[in-house]
Design an enzyme around this catalytic site. Structure first.
Site, mmCIF file in Angstrom:
data_model
loop_
_atom_site.group_PDB
_atom_site.id
_atom_site.type_symbol
_atom_site.label_atom_id
_atom_site.label_comp_id
_atom_site.label_asym_id
_atom_site.label_seq_id
_atom_site.Cartn_x
_atom_site.Cartn_y
_atom_site.Cartn_z
ATOM 1 N N CYS A 1 0.814 -1.217 0.000
ATOM 2 C CA CYS A 1 0.000 0.000 0.000
ATOM 3 C C CYS A 1 0.844 1.262 0.000
ATOM 4 O O CYS A 1 0.312 2.372 -0.092
ATOM 5 C CB CYS A 1 -0.926 0.019 1.210
ATOM 6 S SG CYS A 1 -1.399 -1.622 1.760
ATOM 7 N N HIS B 1 -9.379 3.748 -1.350
ATOM 8 C CA HIS B 1 -7.994 3.288 -1.258
ATOM 9 C C HIS B 1 -7.625 2.407 -2.446
ATOM 10 O O HIS B 1 -7.524 1.177 -2.322
ATOM 11 C CB HIS B 1 -7.831 2.540 0.069
ATOM 12 C CG HIS B 1 -6.440 2.034 0.348
ATOM 13 N ND1 HIS B 1 -5.295 2.706 -0.027
ATOM 14 C CD2 HIS B 1 -6.027 0.910 0.992
ATOM 15 C CE1 HIS B 1 -4.236 2.017 0.369
ATOM 16 N NE2 HIS B 1 -4.643 0.920 0.980
#
Lengths: 348, 387, 122
Positions: free
Chosen positions: B85, B334
């Site tokens: 991420c 996200h």
């Protein structure tokens, strides 16, 4: 005979299915079933348990009681009707998990419920011949009864492990002798690729269980010139509570000699583990000098009878790992739905 | 070593973009950033792109070539950067280093992730590859499970409550209402969060950031040349990166990310500032507890007081240290590889005064914080208004 | 593995001591399998292969000898699990590679019950 038991251990899963639960599901009279089978509840393996995991915990408990270095185990045999693989041994999984590899021989056995005791006999021969220092025989099963079939009340899960070696100061019970009786008798079987076994109903009684158990027992008593009065305990294969009590009575044993080894009432029939767990329960309480008769039975059919005499070493070794009753009493009752999920009777 | 500035930004809409493909997002984000910077495509010297898992999400690797190709920028060098991420933040750092070193002048830094072309279960599995496959995923630990374990320990050691964690989600959803690019434009309440379905207790559905498609883009230039392109260049005053153990159980702490502390220290030092000088920040709230731990680890409040600070409104848009004015990962969405870049985009818009209804007033310095996995990689940037 | 120089114990096995680097030599070391729960979560949305066990507790356990590991806490109601609970590591089925692939065995944790404490674990 110069061999004996150096260590033993069992494992019984925590979950229990009461007769009432299964009876409720299939519309049967629970009390009638309980009276007929002399069983109250049976053990059920959890979703992450199988014959191998049960065998490993029983084996680890046996190694702890024996107090030996697992590298000294020269042979491991696992007997079961429910090996996790059709081809690939459970014995090697156990060997690796208890750190006995790589210098040993191993194999899996099958002979219905007497596969474990057959392993004991093999280890006895190998140890007596000096081929190995110690051998371990395990009987372990996660038996499956077809939904609605009477076997569903009793087909249970559990395992027992016995370590055999030449008699010495570490022997906790010497094996005086063993006698087996084998015929080809199709009382109970399961074909390849089929999920559930089939059985011959009433044929599983007199011509199967009783013929072989009694013949093996008489054979051993004759050979050793012993009578039931020479024994403190007797344990038999226990597909239900009635058969072993009947066999005992017929041979001339008293109920008190048999009850300590009669686990089926509380945990059901653990198949290859049954006689071995029963024997372990007796060893958990026996005193030095006590003589024990153990007779297994495997459908197909055959019986292995053993006579053991307990020795002093047992006092020090007994508490090194959990006892049979510790596992019997550490239980959680589940409902039929949970049982079906655990046993994969319900497919997502 | 030269100073680096950001001269252009762009961000696609974040959300479940069923009708927009990976390749379309590249073009959209790239074109708008170039426009915003007022440059010509021909001036671009190199590209760095953050993307966690095109291989698992759209079965496509070698996206560096794909992106250069579809952006019409062949034959310039294009590099794909991956750190789960933190891929976006890491791509930004690589771009900064390239410009600072003098090897390249105008560098495009992007982040992109297309996550909705596979089933949710497969997406969850792909995301779980950020954890240790042999010692965490194999034994049944899920990605939310790892953060849930940190949350439970944080609650145990500091008394942080599920309500306080929920307040971070409420605030971020509120902020996202003012962000036209955000995935969600809806308010939620603490009660909504507490009543949402348990995922990995104590984390519930509304404690978790969503699955999102999206791309974002920045154009970097040497600070000394930035004024040629824009009246509002934003300086990359500091960049910091740190690694930490992959497994959560091997960390030195379970109630914070040491990677955040390490990376931010480096960035602060380089920028010549401390936590007190930061006016607002975009932090990595993949889960509500992550925001609470982040504001502690970044030095915006004392260890253990992140929950209280959130509860008392210190991190709201009008508060002492506004956190995640964009809506954060929770409200904005996200798209894994794009997040690190999108965080920097928000900082630029705020510092330029272009943040509309979510504008933070009177500040010249912002910070963005991007985490990979459960904390194995952390990248922090400090951005300053370049005058 | 245990480092002969600084005596730190590592699990899973490592081949270079991260503390001592070249000064330490790592020797195999048998762990006794006992530990304490440091933190845990209750998983409701399970990964592939674990769906039938939901809800289950996943925990970080600190072994008596020092190292920490992540494992499922099995054979219990996950709501009964608490930070600080003592556990023993046991051998269980972790998963399988489809219905015709190999079966994965590994370790899980089990809460210590009164009877476990009686056994003298070496």
């Amino acid at each position: 005979m110069e061999v004996g038991i150096v260590g033993y251990g069992v494992y019984i899963p925590r979950y229990r299915l009461k007769v009432e639960e299964a009876a409720r599901m299939w519309g049967m009279d629970a009390e009638r079933v309980k009276r007929g089978l002399l069983v109250e509840e049976k053990s059920v393996p959890g979703p992450d348990e199988d014959t191998a995991t049960i065998a490993v915990e029983a084996a680890r408990n046996a190694v702890r009681k024996a107090g030996i270095n697992p590298q000294d185990i020269g042979a491991i045999y696992v007997g079961s009707e429910s090996h996790p693989y059709a081809v690939k041994p459970t014995a090697s999984i156990v060997a690796e998990a208890i750190m006995a590899t790589p210098d040993l021989t191993a194999a899996d056995y099958e002979f219905a419920c007497k596969a474990g005791t057959a392993g004991i006999q093999t280890c006895m021969g190998m140890a007596e011949a000096g081929m190995i220092k110690y051998g371990m025989a395990i009987g372990s099963d996660t038996a499956q009864g077809a939904p609605g079939d009477p076997l569903e009340y009793t087909a249970a899960a559990g395992g027992g492990a016995f370590i055999v070696g030449k008699n010495g100061s570490d022997t906790l019970a010497a094996i005086e002798g063993t006698y087996s009786y084998t015929t080809d008798t199709p009382d109970f079987w399961r074909r390849e690729m089929r999920p559930y076994p089939r059985h011959g109903g009433r044929f599983t009684g007199k011509p199967a269980y009783f013929k072989h158990v009694l013949s093996a027992a008489y054979g051993l008593l004759r050979q050793l010139k012993l009578t039931p009065q020479d024994f403190a305990y007797a344990v038999f294969h226990q597909p239900n509570g009635k058969f072993p009590l009947q066999a005992a009575a017929e041979l001339g044993f008293k109920k008190e000699q048999v009850l300590p080894g009669l686990l089926v009432i509380k945990i059901g029939n653990t198949y290859s583990g049954a006689t071995m767990i029963g024997l372990a329960a007796i060893l958990d309480q026996a005193k030095a000098g006590d003589r024990i008769l153990a007779v297994s039975y495997g459908s197909g059919a055959g019986s292995d009878a053993f006579s053991l005499v307990v020795r002093d070493a047992i006092e020090a070794k007994r508490d090194a790992s959990p006892k049979v009753l510790d596992y019997v009493n550490n239980k959680v009752n589940i409902d039929y739905g949970t049982y079906a999920k655990f046993r994969q009777l319900l497919v997502r | 070593m030269r100073k680096v500035a950001i001269i252009g930004v762009s961000c696609t809409k974040f959300g479940e973009l069923w009708d927009i493909s990976f390749r379309q997002m590249i073009v959209e984000a790239g074109a708008r950033a170039i426009e915003d910077a007022g440059i010509d495509g021909k001036q671009i010297d190199a590209m760095y792109v953050g993307n966690m898992s095109a291989g698992q999400f759209i079965s496509q690797e070698h996206i560096s070539s794909l992106i250069a190709d579809h952006a019409g920028l062949v034959p310039i060098p294009c590099t794909r950067v991956e750190a789960a991420c933190a891929s976006g933040g890491l791509a930004l750092r690589q771009g900064v280093i390239a410009v600072a070193s003098g090897i390249h002048d105008i560098v495009v830094v992007g982040g992109i992730e297309k996550m909705t072309d596979i089933m949710t279960e497969q997406t969850t599995e792909a995301l779980a590859t950020a954890a240790d496959q042999e010692w965490e995923a194999f034994v049944g630990a899920t990605f939310p499970g790892l953060y849930a374990m940190m949350a439970r320990r944080h609650m145990y050691e500091y008394g942080t409550t599920e309500e306080q964690m929920a307040m971070a989600a409420v605030k971020n959803h509120h902020n996202a209402c003012f962000n036209p690019c955000a995935q969600y434009q809806m308010e939620i309440t603490v009660d909504d969060v507490l009543k949402s379905a348990p995922v990995d207790s104590p984390l519930k559905l509304l404690d978790c950031s969503p699955i999102t498609d999206g791309a974002a883009c920045l154009i970097l230039a040497p600070a000394e040349k930035a004024k040629q392109y824009t009246d509002t260049p934003i300086l990359v005053a500091g960049t910091g990166q740190a690694s930490d153990t992959l497994c959560l159980h091997d960390r030195s702490t379970l109630t914070g990310l040491r990677g955040t502390v390490d990376a931010s220290r480096i960035a602060y030092k380089m920028a010549g500032v401390g936590p007190r000088d930061i006016g607002f920040a975009e932090v990595h709230d993949c889960f509500t507890i992550a925001e609470i731990m982040a504001i502690e680890d970044l030095g915006f409040c004392n260890k253990g007081e992140g929950g209280k600070a959130t509860e008392e409104g210190e991190t709201a848009i009008g508060g002492r240290i506004p956190i995640n004015t964009s809506g954060g990962l929770k409200g904005k969405g996200h798209p894994v590889g794009a997040t690190g870049i999108a965080q920097a985009v928000e900082l630029v818009l705020q510092l330029r005064g272009e943040a509309g209804k979510r504008q933070v007033g009177g500040t010249e310095i912002g910070l963005c914080h991007n985490v990979g996995g459960s904390g194995g990689t952390v990248v922090v940037h400090v951005l300053k208004r370049g005058d | 593995m245990k480092c002969g120089f600084c005596n730190k114990v590592f699990f899973p096995p490592r081949f270079s001591c991260p503390v001592c680097r070249r000064k330490g030599t790592l020797e195999p070391y048998k762990l006794n399998g006992r530990g304490k729960i440091v933190t845990f979560a209750i998983t409701h949305v399970a990964p592939n292969g674990f769906e039938d066990q939901v809800p289950y507790a996943i925990a970080i356990i600190e072994l008596e000898e020092g190292p920490r590991l992540t494992a499922q806490v099995t054979d219990c109601d996950p709501n009964q699990v608490k930070i600080g609970d003592e556990v023993e590591m046991i051998f269980r089925r972790i998963g399988q590679e489809g219905s015709d692939g190999p079966i994965y065995y590994g370790y899980k944790a089990r809460l210590i019950s009164p009877y476990t404490l009686r056994a003298n674990v070496k």
